[in-house]
Design a protein around this motif. Structure first.
Motif, PDB file in Angstrom:
ATOM      1  N   LEU A 167       0.860  -1.189   0.000  1.00 49.60           N
ATOM      2  CA  LEU A 167       0.000   0.000   0.000  1.00 49.60           C
ATOM      3  C   LEU A 167       0.887   1.227   0.000  1.00 49.60           C
ATOM      4  O   LEU A 167       1.882   1.290   0.732  1.00 49.60           O
ATOM      5  CB  LEU A 167      -0.903   0.014   1.234  1.00 49.60           C
ATOM      6  CG  LEU A 167      -2.050  -0.986   1.282  1.00 49.60           C
ATOM      7  CD1 LEU A 167      -2.798  -0.875   2.606  1.00 49.60           C
ATOM      8  CD2 LEU A 167      -3.025  -0.764   0.124  1.00 49.60           C
ATOM      9  N   PHE A 168       0.494   2.192  -0.836  1.00 48.23           N
ATOM     10  CA  PHE A 168       1.289   3.420  -0.927  1.00 48.23           C
ATOM     11  C   PHE A 168       0.316   4.596  -0.977  1.00 48.23           C
ATOM     12  O   PHE A 168      -0.623   4.605  -1.761  1.00 48.23           O
ATOM     13  CB  PHE A 168       2.153   3.366  -2.193  1.00 48.23           C
ATOM     14  CG  PHE A 168       3.071   4.531  -2.314  1.00 48.23           C
ATOM     15  CD1 PHE A 168       4.261   4.582  -1.582  1.00 48.23           C
ATOM     16  CD2 PHE A 168       2.757   5.602  -3.142  1.00 48.23           C
ATOM     17  CE1 PHE A 168       5.108   5.684  -1.698  1.00 48.23           C
ATOM     18  CE2 PHE A 168       3.608   6.706  -3.244  1.00 48.23           C
ATOM     19  CZ  PHE A 168       4.785   6.745  -2.522  1.00 48.23           C
ATOM     20  N   SER A 169       0.596   5.575  -0.101  1.00 56.34           N
ATOM     21  CA  SER A 169      -0.339   6.707  -0.083  1.00 56.34           C
ATOM     22  C   SER A 169       0.338   7.936   0.510  1.00 56.34           C
ATOM     23  O   SER A 169       1.531   7.906   0.853  1.00 56.34           O
ATOM     24  CB  SER A 169      -1.567   6.326   0.748  1.00 56.34           C
ATOM     25  OG  SER A 169      -2.507   7.356   0.733  1.00 56.34           O
ATOM     26  N   SER A 170      -0.464   8.971   0.633  1.00 66.09           N
ATOM     27  CA  SER A 170       0.010  10.181   1.298  1.00 66.09           C
ATOM     28  C   SER A 170      -0.601  10.192   2.691  1.00 66.09           C
ATOM     29  O   SER A 170      -1.811  10.045   2.838  1.00 66.09           O
ATOM     30  CB  SER A 170      -0.453  11.386   0.476  1.00 66.09           C
ATOM     31  OG  SER A 170      -0.191  12.552   1.194  1.00 66.09           O
ATOM     32  N   GLY A 171       0.191  10.357   3.702  1.00 62.13           N
ATOM     33  CA  GLY A 171      -0.300  10.304   5.073  1.00 62.13           C
ATOM     34  C   GLY A 171      -0.674  11.686   5.596  1.00 62.13           C
ATOM     35  O   GLY A 171      -0.816  12.646   4.827  1.00 62.13           O
ATOM     36  N   TYR A 172      -0.839  11.746   6.918  1.00 64.67           N
ATOM     37  CA  TYR A 172      -1.267  12.992   7.575  1.00 64.67           C
ATOM     38  C   TYR A 172      -0.237  14.096   7.352  1.00 64.67           C
ATOM     39  O   TYR A 172       0.978  13.889   7.504  1.00 64.67           O
ATOM     40  CB  TYR A 172      -1.424  12.695   9.066  1.00 64.67           C
ATOM     41  CG  TYR A 172      -2.021  13.811   9.881  1.00 64.67           C
ATOM     42  CD1 TYR A 172      -3.209  14.431   9.497  1.00 64.67           C
ATOM     43  CD2 TYR A 172      -1.406  14.236  11.048  1.00 64.67           C
ATOM     44  CE1 TYR A 172      -3.758  15.443  10.262  1.00 64.67           C
ATOM     45  CE2 TYR A 172      -1.950  15.255  11.828  1.00 64.67           C
ATOM     46  CZ  TYR A 172      -3.131  15.861  11.421  1.00 64.67           C
ATOM     47  OH  TYR A 172      -3.676  16.868  12.180  1.00 64.67           O
ATOM     48  N   HIS A 173      -0.700  15.254   6.940  1.00 65.75           N
ATOM     49  CA  HIS A 173       0.151  16.418   6.681  1.00 65.75           C
ATOM     50  C   HIS A 173       1.280  16.110   5.714  1.00 65.75           C
ATOM     51  O   HIS A 173       2.420  16.540   5.909  1.00 65.75           O
ATOM     52  CB  HIS A 173       0.701  16.970   8.007  1.00 65.75           C
ATOM     53  CG  HIS A 173      -0.347  17.733   8.775  1.00 65.75           C
ATOM     54  ND1 HIS A 173      -0.178  18.137  10.065  1.00 65.75           N
ATOM     55  CD2 HIS A 173      -1.580  18.166   8.423  1.00 65.75           C
ATOM     56  CE1 HIS A 173      -1.274  18.776  10.485  1.00 65.75           C
ATOM     57  NE2 HIS A 173      -2.134  18.801   9.493  1.00 65.75           N
ATOM     58  N   GLY A 174       0.959  15.297   4.701  1.00 66.16           N
ATOM     59  CA  GLY A 174       1.908  15.058   3.607  1.00 66.16           C
ATOM     60  C   GLY A 174       2.949  13.996   3.871  1.00 66.16           C
ATOM     61  O   GLY A 174       3.823  13.777   3.028  1.00 66.16           O
ATOM     62  N   PHE A 209      -0.042   3.649   9.648  1.00 59.02           N
ATOM     63  CA  PHE A 209       0.233   3.769   8.212  1.00 59.02           C
ATOM     64  C   PHE A 209       0.102   5.224   7.737  1.00 59.02           C
ATOM     65  O   PHE A 209       0.964   5.747   7.047  1.00 59.02           O
ATOM     66  CB  PHE A 209      -0.730   2.849   7.444  1.00 59.02           C
ATOM     67  CG  PHE A 209      -0.606   2.906   5.958  1.00 59.02           C
ATOM     68  CD1 PHE A 209       0.551   2.420   5.314  1.00 59.02           C
ATOM     69  CD2 PHE A 209      -1.622   3.428   5.170  1.00 59.02           C
ATOM     70  CE1 PHE A 209       0.651   2.469   3.929  1.00 59.02           C
ATOM     71  CE2 PHE A 209      -1.507   3.485   3.789  1.00 59.02           C
ATOM     72  CZ  PHE A 209      -0.367   2.997   3.167  1.00 59.02           C
ATOM     73  N   PHE A 210      -1.010   5.859   8.186  1.00 55.03           N
ATOM     74  CA  PHE A 210      -1.236   7.243   7.739  1.00 55.03           C
ATOM     75  C   PHE A 210      -0.596   8.265   8.679  1.00 55.03           C
ATOM     76  O   PHE A 210      -0.719   9.468   8.466  1.00 55.03           O
ATOM     77  CB  PHE A 210      -2.743   7.517   7.622  1.00 55.03           C
ATOM     78  CG  PHE A 210      -3.386   6.825   6.461  1.00 55.03           C
ATOM     79  CD1 PHE A 210      -3.093   7.190   5.146  1.00 55.03           C
ATOM     80  CD2 PHE A 210      -4.310   5.802   6.648  1.00 55.03           C
ATOM     81  CE1 PHE A 210      -3.704   6.556   4.074  1.00 55.03           C
ATOM     82  CE2 PHE A 210      -4.922   5.169   5.592  1.00 55.03           C
ATOM     83  CZ  PHE A 210      -4.616   5.533   4.291  1.00 55.03           C
ATOM     84  N   ASP A 211      -0.002   7.777   9.762  1.00 59.93           N
ATOM     85  CA  ASP A 211       0.696   8.638  10.708  1.00 59.93           C
ATOM     86  C   ASP A 211      -0.245   9.695  11.321  1.00 59.93           C
ATOM     87  O   ASP A 211       0.078  10.882  11.371  1.00 59.93           O
ATOM     88  CB  ASP A 211       1.887   9.313   9.997  1.00 59.93           C
ATOM     89  CG  ASP A 211       2.897   9.855  10.989  1.00 59.93           C
ATOM     90  OD1 ASP A 211       2.886   9.389  12.149  1.00 59.93           O
ATOM     91  OD2 ASP A 211       3.663  10.766  10.613  1.00 59.93           O
ATOM     92  N   THR A 212      -1.405   9.213  11.758  1.00 62.11           N
ATOM     93  CA  THR A 212      -2.416  10.167  12.256  1.00 62.11           C
ATOM     94  C   THR A 212      -2.479  10.223  13.787  1.00 62.11           C
ATOM     95  O   THR A 212      -3.299  10.958  14.344  1.00 62.11           O
ATOM     96  CB  THR A 212      -3.823   9.751  11.770  1.00 62.11           C
ATOM     97  OG1 THR A 212      -4.095   8.443  12.281  1.00 62.11           O
ATOM     98  CG2 THR A 212      -3.926   9.766  10.274  1.00 62.11           C
ATOM     99  N   GLY A 213      -1.670   9.424  14.463  1.00 61.42           N
ATOM    100  CA  GLY A 213      -1.810   9.349  15.919  1.00 61.42           C
ATOM    101  C   GLY A 213      -3.145   8.710  16.250  1.00 61.42           C
ATOM    102  O   GLY A 213      -3.620   7.843  15.514  1.00 61.42           O
TER     103      GLY A 213
END
Lengths: 407, 228
Positions: A167-174, A209-213
């Motif tokens: 999976l590849f995406s853009s996480g929280y705040h880039g 994964f999305f680094d959102t806390g």
């Protein structure tokens, strides 16, 4: 009254063949209308159920603006104790925090844009019954670093159980979000669109994964009773800081679906209206004959002392008897078929399946046996009879007894 | 006191190209228990007179009084009630209610008058017996001959003991035997029940039986003869 009922009942059997034809025409009209409506209502209910229980829930809370801009940056943190408090409300079945976003999924040479849904697996199962859609493999738990994949997506990516998904995406705040995930289970989801492009992760994995806390994109509410939805929705609105959050009901979240249902419903109603028009003329024909062939008899009855209102009552009761017989016959022949299709919904096969999936419909035609369908169709037939009754009533009121006796 | 008093009664039909004077100022009086025939050729106005006496048709002028009450002043609803309680009708074409049995046909008027069930039953069986149909009480009109149907019609007209009976050409559709039977029955009931019978007819057999013969022509009474 007994005599009036007796005369009315015997009158409708004076011409058995005509009466049976009239009853049969009502019966078949009702049969087609009820079955058609049953399939329509059943399909609509299934669509709503799929949309609400498989995905949206009855109410959702988001960060303000999320619904219009489903962006990983539009997330919020929600107090876990507050969630527990909400869940203690007897009207609410479960409150499900979710973290949803998009990613590119890849395996081997194949790549596809997918919806990534971070969930509390057991909680999610309470509302969406996601476990029941498991086709292969096992269900995930909240600590797993594994994923569940929708069946058609797995086919597209040529992935099987225990394979690895990228999976590849853009996480929280880039932040860059990239990861390798073990495929633990494959789900056959009821909403075709979801079945083509959904990947489920545990909420913890999704947040990593999305680094959102500890943040979510949505809190979805499943209710114990549909009647409480509006009240709970209003209460949430007044409790929550509306500057920062939005509370949405299922109707708003599924607006397109409801609009589609409404337009489809209108088409169905036109079909049924045409059917009823034909029947209305059939009933009118019978009533015209039943009235005009008895003008001398009506005149005689008035001559010997029967008030016109009593005679009108006889004619009205005759039509009511006819209608009731038609309605009962219609119910009797439609009910077994409806019960059969209720337990054995039609499953489409062949090219129709793909066509329906393209429109995001589950390729089945469920039946509804809601009693209201029967009542509504019976009311329509009653209304037609009421309109048709106007003719004999007018004829009797305007009857010239002397001319009638000579007729 | 007379049962019926007809004074200067006229009827003109104006819905035709040329106005038709069907009844031209007739005066008649009928006493209780009369057995009278209004006779005359077709178009002489006898049925129109009967219809006006029975309140089925409004007169152009003149009055019809029954026991002193001018029925031309009654509204159509009240006229129906008046007919129910005062007049028995016998029609040329029998006009029974086809879905009811002989007994139910006879009971029909009594039911409209809300008779008590036991009395109604007694009266129905007695009157059907007296018209010779005691064994056909449960037959429907289509199971009876023309003569039998007309006897049921007479029984129906008499059952509620009206002030008078109007019979419009009651024998026109009957053979000689049935006619004689019917006339004998009506004459017997006229005596037994002391009910006034008024016929319109051109049947000589009815004229022969009648105690009073009123001849009409061109809407006028040309003779009024009481037999001894």
């Amino acid at each position: 009254m007994k005599t009036i009922l007796k005369i009315a009942w015997r009158n409708i059997w004076r011409n058995k063949r005509r009466t049976l034809i009239t009853i049969a025409s009502m019966m078949f009209a009702l049969f087609f209308a009820i079955v058609m409506r049953g399939f329509q209502v059943g399909s609509y209910a299934k669509m709503k159920e799929n949309a609400i229980e498989s995905y949206s829930g009855y109410i959702q809370i988001h960060k303000k603006g999320y619904w219009d801009d489903k962006n990983i940056n539009n997330i919020f943190e929600f107090d876990q104790q507050k969630i527990k408090d909400l869940e203690s409300d007897p009207r609410i079945n479960v409150v499900i925090p979710r973290l949803e976003s998009f990613a590119l999924a890849s395996s081997g040479e194949a790549t596809k844009g997918v919806a990534v849904m971070g969930i509390f697996p057991e909680k999610e199962n309470k509302m969406t019954k996601i476990k029941s859609y498991l086709q292969e493999g096992d269900f995930i738990n909240v600590e797993d670093r594994s994923v569940l994949m929708a069946e058609e997506l797995a086919k597209f990516l040529n992935i099987n159980i225990n394979d690895t998904l990228v999976l590849f995406s853009s996480g929280y705040h880039g932040a860059t979000a990239a990861g390798l995930f073990h495929v633990k289970g494959i789900l056959k989801l009821p909403i075709p669109e979801m079945n083509r492009r959904t990947v489920y992760l545990s909420i913890t994995e999704a947040q990593n994964f999305f680094d959102t806390g500890n943040q979510f994109t949505a809190l979805a509410f499943d209710m114990n009773n549909l009647d409480d939805v509006n009240t709970v929705e209003q209460e949430l609105r007044s409790d929550i800081d509306q500057e920062n959050y939005e509370v949405m009901g299922w109707e708003l979240m599924n607006k397109e679906l409801l609009q589609m249902i409404e337009s489809d419903k209108a088409g169905g109603i036109i079909m049924i209206a045409i059917l009823y028009m034909v029947i209305a003329f059939g009933i009118l024909g019978t009533v015209l004959m039943m009235t005009n062939e008895r003008i001398r008899e009506f005149s005689m009855m008035i001559s010997i002392g029967m008030q016109k209102r009593k005679l009108i009552l006889v004619v009205i009761i005759e039509l009511i008897f006819l209608t009731i017989l038609g309605v009962i016959a219609g119910f009797i022949i439609s009910l077994p078929l409806m019960i059969y299709f209720y337990y054995n919904p039609i499953k489409f096969t062949g090219d129709v399946v793909e066509a329906m999936k393209d429109f995001n419909f589950e390729p089945i035609m469920p039946m509804s046996i809601d009693f209201q369908i029967f009542i509504n169709q019976a009311i329509v037939i009653m209304i037609i009879s009421l309109i048709v009754m106007y003719y004999p009533i007018l004829k009797i009121l305007k009857l010239n007894v002397v001319k009638g006796l000579k007729s | 006191m007379s049962v019926i008093k007809v004074s200067n009664l006229t009827k003109t039909y104006t819905d035709t190209e040329v106005p038709v004077h069907a009844v031209n100022g007739i005066d008649l009086t009928f006493e209780k228990g009369e057995f009278a025939a209004i006779v005359g050729p077709s178009g002489s106005g006898k049925t129109t007179i009967l219809n006006m006496i029975g309140g089925l048709e409004k007169s152009t002028s003149g009055t019809v009084e029954v026991h002193g009450q001018d029925i031309s002043e009654l509204s159509s609803g009240k006229l129906i009630d008046f007919r129910l309680n005062n007049i028995g009708f016998v029609f040329q074409a029998y006009n029974l209610i086809p879905v009811l049995t002989a007994k139910e046909n006879v009971e029909f008027i009594m039911q409209l008058q809300n008779w008590e069930k036991t009395k109604m039953n007694e009266r129905t069986f007695a009157i059907l017996e007296s018209v010779g149909l005691g064994n056909r009480v449960n037959s429907k009109p289509n199971q009876l001959s023309g003569g039998q149907q007309q006897r049921v019609a007479v029984a129906r007209a008499l059952a509620s003991k009206p002030q008078f009976i109007l019979a419009d050409e009651p024998t026109a559709n009957l053979d000689s035997k049935s006619t004689n039977q019917l006339l004998d029955i009506m004459e017997k009931l006229n005596k037994e029940e002391n009910i006034t019978f008024i016929f319109s007819t051109h049947d000589q057999r009815v004229v022969d039986k009648a105690h009073r013969v009123i001849k009409v022509d061109d809407g006028k009474v040309v003779s009024d003869e009481v037999k001894n």
